[in-house]
Design a protein around this motif. Structure first.
Motif, PDB file in Angstrom:
ATOM      1  N   PRO A  41       6.374 -13.438  39.696  1.00 60.90           N
ATOM      2  CA  PRO A  41       7.432 -12.742  39.132  1.00 60.90           C
ATOM      3  C   PRO A  41       6.972 -11.886  37.830  1.00 60.90           C
ATOM      4  O   PRO A  41       6.110 -12.313  37.184  1.00 60.90           O
ATOM      5  N   GLY A  42       7.300 -10.835  37.778  1.00 59.14           N
ATOM      6  CA  GLY A  42       6.448  -9.872  36.627  1.00 59.14           C
ATOM      7  C   GLY A  42       5.261  -9.219  36.954  1.00 59.14           C
ATOM      8  O   GLY A  42       4.756  -8.413  36.001  1.00 59.14           O
ATOM      9  N   SER A  43       4.812  -9.390  38.284  1.00 52.17           N
ATOM     10  CA  SER A  43       3.593  -9.060  38.514  1.00 52.17           C
ATOM     11  C   SER A  43       3.579  -7.538  38.855  1.00 52.17           C
ATOM     12  O   SER A  43       4.795  -6.755  39.082  1.00 52.17           O
ATOM     13  N   PRO A  44       2.585  -6.583  38.537  1.00 54.40           N
ATOM     14  CA  PRO A  44       2.860  -5.311  38.809  1.00 54.40           C
ATOM     15  C   PRO A  44       3.433  -4.738  40.059  1.00 54.40           C
ATOM     16  O   PRO A  44       4.167  -3.657  40.130  1.00 54.40           O
ATOM     17  N   ARG A  46       5.435  -6.461  42.037  1.00 58.80           N
ATOM     18  CA  ARG A  46       6.826  -6.771  42.184  1.00 58.80           C
ATOM     19  C   ARG A  46       7.652  -5.684  41.479  1.00 58.80           C
ATOM     20  O   ARG A  46       8.734  -5.435  41.829  1.00 58.80           O
ATOM     21  N   ILE A  47       7.124  -5.420  40.163  1.00 59.24           N
ATOM     22  CA  ILE A  47       7.972  -4.530  39.223  1.00 59.24           C
ATOM     23  C   ILE A  47       7.991  -3.152  40.094  1.00 59.24           C
ATOM     24  O   ILE A  47       9.135  -2.414  40.175  1.00 59.24           O
ATOM     25  N   ALA A  48       6.997  -2.744  40.672  1.00 57.00           N
ATOM     26  CA  ALA A  48       7.039  -1.379  41.513  1.00 57.00           C
ATOM     27  C   ALA A  48       7.961  -1.428  42.549  1.00 57.00           C
ATOM     28  O   ALA A  48       8.679  -0.666  42.847  1.00 57.00           O
ATOM     29  N   ASP A  50      10.500  -3.579  43.092  1.00 61.34           N
ATOM     30  CA  ASP A  50      11.951  -3.666  42.470  1.00 61.34           C
ATOM     31  C   ASP A  50      12.244  -2.280  41.950  1.00 61.34           C
ATOM     32  O   ASP A  50      13.564  -1.953  42.064  1.00 61.34           O
ATOM     33  N   ALA A  51      11.485  -1.724  41.235  1.00 58.14           N
ATOM     34  CA  ALA A  51      11.953  -0.310  40.539  1.00 58.14           C
ATOM     35  C   ALA A  51      12.195   0.773  41.784  1.00 58.14           C
ATOM     36  O   ALA A  51      13.172   1.715  41.525  1.00 58.14           O
TER      37      ALA A  51
END
Length: 169
Positions: A41-44, A46-48, A50-51
């Motif tokens: 969670p919060g990995s680059p 996963r962030i990409a 999710d965004a």
């Protein structure tokens, strides 16, 4: 160096220390890197991913899929039903393909790093043994690699919770 750690806002008595890299740390460092950069969670990555779900292009894809499904199930004409099904399926494949390629671009980059500088940490970072009979490696120039470790909650040992790496500029 000793800092107090806190997990989920609750202070603990666990110490966090920065220490020299040891060869036996290699697997744990690589696992931590993969978790932090690719799957956690919060990995680059996963962030990409999710965004990408809320970008205007994604919202347009959702709309087209819904319109296609509506046409597929509510239209009277056979041609409109086929068009709706093809539209929904095509947009869904494109959307999922984009997500796959986005994910793959991150994982390919991280895998490359795992096979380059993290494959043989002591060599890549120009580390040498600190002395006879020691497991610690020390920097021999401007490069270096250290691990950040924390006591396990049950005090049965330590775990690596971070790294500090100085490489080429």
């Amino acid at each position: 160096m000793s800092l107090k750690a806190s997990h989920a806002g609750v202070a603990t008595t666990s110490d966090i220390r920065v220490r020299c890299f040891r060869r036996q740390d290699s697997d744990e460092v690589r696992d931590l890197f993969w978790l932090a950069m690719a799957i956690g969670p919060g990995s680059p990555r996963r962030i990409a991913l999710d965004a990408a779900l809320v970008k205007p292009a994604a919202k347009a894809a959702y709309t087209l899929i819904l319109l296609g499904l509506s046409a597929t199930f509510m239209a009277q004409s056979r041609a409109t039903k086929h068009f709706g099904a093809i539209l929904s399926l095509s947009v869904a494949v494109i959307f999922l393909g984009y997500r796959y390629l986005l994910s793959r671009s991150f994982t390919d980059l991280f895998k490359r790093w795992l096979t380059e500088d993290l494959a043989d940490i002591s060599s890549y970072y120009h580390m040498h043994p600190a002395g006879d009979g020691t497991e610690d490696f020390v920097a021999s120039g401007p490069r270096g690699f250290w691990v950040v470790e924390s006591d396990l909650p049950d005090k049965s040992g330590t775990e690596i919770v971070g790294i500090i790496a100085l490489g080429e500029i």
